[in-house]
Design a protein around this motif. Structure first.
Motif, mmCIF file in Angstrom:
data_model
loop_
_atom_site.group_PDB
_atom_site.id
_atom_site.type_symbol
_atom_site.label_atom_id
_atom_site.label_comp_id
_atom_site.label_asym_id
_atom_site.label_seq_id
_atom_site.Cartn_x
_atom_site.Cartn_y
_atom_site.Cartn_z
ATOM 1 N N PHE A 282 0.972 -1.096 -0.057
ATOM 2 C CA PHE A 282 0.026 -0.013 -0.023
ATOM 3 C C PHE A 282 0.812 1.146 0.002
ATOM 4 O O PHE A 282 1.975 1.293 0.557
ATOM 5 N N LYS A 283 0.416 2.300 -0.625
ATOM 6 C CA LYS A 283 1.028 3.653 -0.719
ATOM 7 C C LYS A 283 0.187 4.772 -0.220
ATOM 8 O O LYS A 283 -0.827 4.648 -0.997
ATOM 9 N N ILE A 284 0.379 5.610 0.761
ATOM 10 C CA ILE A 284 -0.417 6.730 0.996
ATOM 11 C C ILE A 284 0.052 7.813 0.329
ATOM 12 O O ILE A 284 1.368 8.330 0.155
ATOM 13 N N SER A 285 -0.728 8.767 -0.359
ATOM 14 C CA SER A 285 -0.452 10.004 -0.581
ATOM 15 C C SER A 285 -1.231 11.103 -0.612
ATOM 16 O O SER A 285 -2.489 10.967 -0.284
ATOM 17 N N ARG A 286 -0.951 12.223 -0.968
ATOM 18 C CA ARG A 286 -1.950 13.520 -0.707
ATOM 19 C C ARG A 286 -1.691 14.509 -1.813
ATOM 20 O O ARG A 286 -0.372 14.593 -2.281
ATOM 21 N N ASP A 287 -2.654 15.198 -2.095
ATOM 22 C CA ASP A 287 -2.511 16.259 -3.002
ATOM 23 C C ASP A 287 -3.107 17.393 -2.469
ATOM 24 O O ASP A 287 -4.385 17.694 -2.489
ATOM 25 N N ASN A 288 -2.578 18.296 -1.972
ATOM 26 C CA ASN A 288 -3.162 19.484 -0.939
ATOM 27 C C ASN A 288 -3.793 20.520 -1.965
ATOM 28 O O ASN A 288 -4.649 21.088 -1.096
ATOM 29 N N ALA A 289 -3.383 20.652 -3.099
ATOM 30 C CA ALA A 289 -4.088 21.527 -4.106
ATOM 31 C C ALA A 289 -5.252 21.127 -4.306
ATOM 32 O O ALA A 289 -6.407 21.677 -4.558
ATOM 33 N N LYS A 290 -5.759 19.780 -4.455
ATOM 34 C CA LYS A 290 -7.055 19.197 -4.653
ATOM 35 C C LYS A 290 -7.756 18.714 -3.288
ATOM 36 O O LYS A 290 -8.860 18.282 -3.621
ATOM 37 N N HIS A 291 -7.140 19.045 -2.141
ATOM 38 C CA HIS A 291 -7.617 18.735 -0.763
ATOM 39 C C HIS A 291 -8.141 17.270 -0.870
ATOM 40 O O HIS A 291 -9.357 16.581 -0.504
#
Length: 118
Positions: free
Chosen positions: A68-77
């Motif tokens: 599993f890999k967690i990620s985030r895109d703060n610009a897209k919330h």
């Protein structure tokens, strides 16, 4: 008002992949750490992965490390959980959680069902 909405769950076969998304409204996403959890029937909710506000550091439970890999895109919330090589043991309801690193106040989504058939 803060709202977390998970999506991307479904029914897959062993060895397949899914990508879960967690869309957050309310403007708080960039300032909150994010985690993914799951809960199987009759079991306690299990922490799978966490990521810092800036997305620099992801930590994983041993049960999902390497798959599993967690990620985030703060610009897209929006936060994500890429899940590979799924097995029936991964069957559960998956939840995202946001937590303010200073106050500890947290918010949960409603969950998305993942079912892996053998």
């Amino acid at each position: 008002q803060v709202q977390l909405v998970e999506s991307g769950g479904g029914l897959v076969q062993t060895g397949e992949s899914l990508r879960l998304s967690c869309v957050v409204s309310g403007g708080i996403f960039p300032t909150h750490a994010m985690g993914w959890y799951r809960q199987a029937p009759g079991q306690q909710r299990e922490l799978l992965a966490v990521i810092t506000t800036g997305g620099e550091d992801g930590r994983y439970a041993d049960s999902v490390k390497g798959r599993f890999k967690i990620s985030r895109d703060n610009a897209k919330h929006t936060g994500y959980l890429q899940m590979n090589n799924l097995t029936p043991e991964d069957t559960a309801v998956y939840y995202c959680k946001l937590e303010n690193p200073r106050s500890g106040v947290s918010y949960w989504g409603q969950g998305t069902q993942v079912t892996v058939s053998s």
